[in-house]
Write an enzyme that holds these catalytic residues in place. Sequence first.
Site, mmCIF file in Angstrom:
data_model
loop_
_atom_site.group_PDB
_atom_site.id
_atom_site.type_symbol
_atom_site.label_atom_id
_atom_site.label_comp_id
_atom_site.label_asym_id
_atom_site.label_seq_id
_atom_site.Cartn_x
_atom_site.Cartn_y
_atom_site.Cartn_z
ATOM 1 N N ILE A 148 0.533 -8.635 4.096
ATOM 2 C CA ILE A 148 1.113 -9.127 5.048
ATOM 3 C C ILE A 148 0.933 -8.250 6.030
ATOM 4 C CG2 ILE A 148 3.413 -9.568 6.049
ATOM 5 C CD1 ILE A 148 4.343 -10.242 3.322
ATOM 6 N N GLU A 188 -1.730 0.206 7.244
ATOM 7 C CA GLU A 188 -1.328 -1.292 6.956
ATOM 8 C C GLU A 188 -1.060 -1.339 5.580
ATOM 9 O OE1 GLU A 188 0.667 -3.969 7.880
ATOM 10 O OE2 GLU A 188 -0.806 -3.777 9.580
ATOM 11 N N LYS A 239 9.013 2.661 2.130
ATOM 12 C CA LYS A 239 8.428 1.672 3.059
ATOM 13 C C LYS A 239 9.252 1.272 4.336
ATOM 14 C CE LYS A 239 5.705 -0.224 -0.726
ATOM 15 N NZ LYS A 239 5.492 -1.705 -1.566
ATOM 16 N N GLY A 251 1.666 -5.158 1.092
ATOM 17 C CA GLY A 251 0.693 -5.569 0.662
ATOM 18 C C GLY A 251 -0.514 -6.308 1.485
ATOM 19 N N LYS A 294 2.723 5.710 1.029
ATOM 20 C CA LYS A 294 3.766 5.506 1.594
ATOM 21 C C LYS A 294 4.795 6.622 1.462
ATOM 22 C CE LYS A 294 3.653 2.593 -1.182
ATOM 23 N NZ LYS A 294 2.731 2.322 -2.228
ATOM 24 N N GLY A 299 0.343 -5.890 -15.406
ATOM 25 C CA GLY A 299 -0.175 -4.964 -14.255
ATOM 26 C C GLY A 299 0.420 -4.763 -13.186
#
Length: 339
Positions: A70, A63, A139, A68, A39, A121
């Site tokens: 969506i 995408e 983003k 993530g 990004k 994580g």
Amino acid sequence: NNAGINILSDIASLNDEKFDTMMNINLKAPLKLIQEVSKKMIANHLPELKELQHQHGVSFLYEASVAGSIPIIRNLEEYYDNDFLHAFTGIINGSTNFILTRMNENKISYEEALTLAQHEGFAESNPALDVKGIDACNKLCILLQHTFGLYAKPNELLYTGITNLKSQDASFATEKNYTIKLLARAICAENNRIHAFVLPHFISNTHALSKVHNEYNGVLLSSTLSDQQFMVGKGAGRYPTASAVLSDISSLRYQYKYEYRKSQSSISYHLENNFMLKVYVNFTNSKNPISTEAFSHVYEKLESMRKRYIIGDISTTKLQELGWLNDDSISVIAFYEDR
């Protein structure tokens, strides 16, 4: 030489040196798809990358770079291509949302929640890009292109992260029935002026976005025809990213490309950097008092032995000039309002 290669997929963060390498790749047939998740690179070089797609007739899809699992970019490109969007509001960084959820539910400090996120994580060993709001800002820049056809670089937007949040902020939120979320927002104001920013927000515990927990992302779109639509899905972790990557790759079957239809709209949007926000400013830990003169309107002011804060309307230009967003002794949180 790319003989026999029809997909170029990059799932690592790219620096400018690698961007230059990508721009000089021999993009000849049979290459049909470039798939990208960085990004930072997309946000800083989107016009050049769009031109790359146009010149060489390849699909450039990303995408997986936003929200993530969506499919927000595909929805903006296809479902909303003929609708007038009024606002985009999103929890689009899973790491910070995990940290804020743990702070709220476990009643632990920011530092403890960050350590837990790293152990699970959901945060990097060096989490600066996430916790300082940089990742969400990158983003948001990408989404501005697909929401309003507007190109803006990250350094043009107002943004901050969650590193300055204090225990008093969490107590205030609990007392007032709020949840604290890091929101990326793009709002269409009068005369097609776009207000775009990333800030921690107080949001009512009854609002759908307040129910987005842990590593999940949530996106709320407001438009003329569809009114409000809400999407939620996992935003951090290898499997959500893999889902979006595979979706991009599978679209090669029908030669899918972003058409950037909002860029071709008869409506011309422009970014406005000075607008009003209702904010809560906590200066309990600051050595210096904060004057109410910085605010155009003050709703509440409290100064006691245990906490000091002001709630009021302030211009974003003034907010940046005062340097509060970069002062770790001061926390600034906006109040969420539906648009």
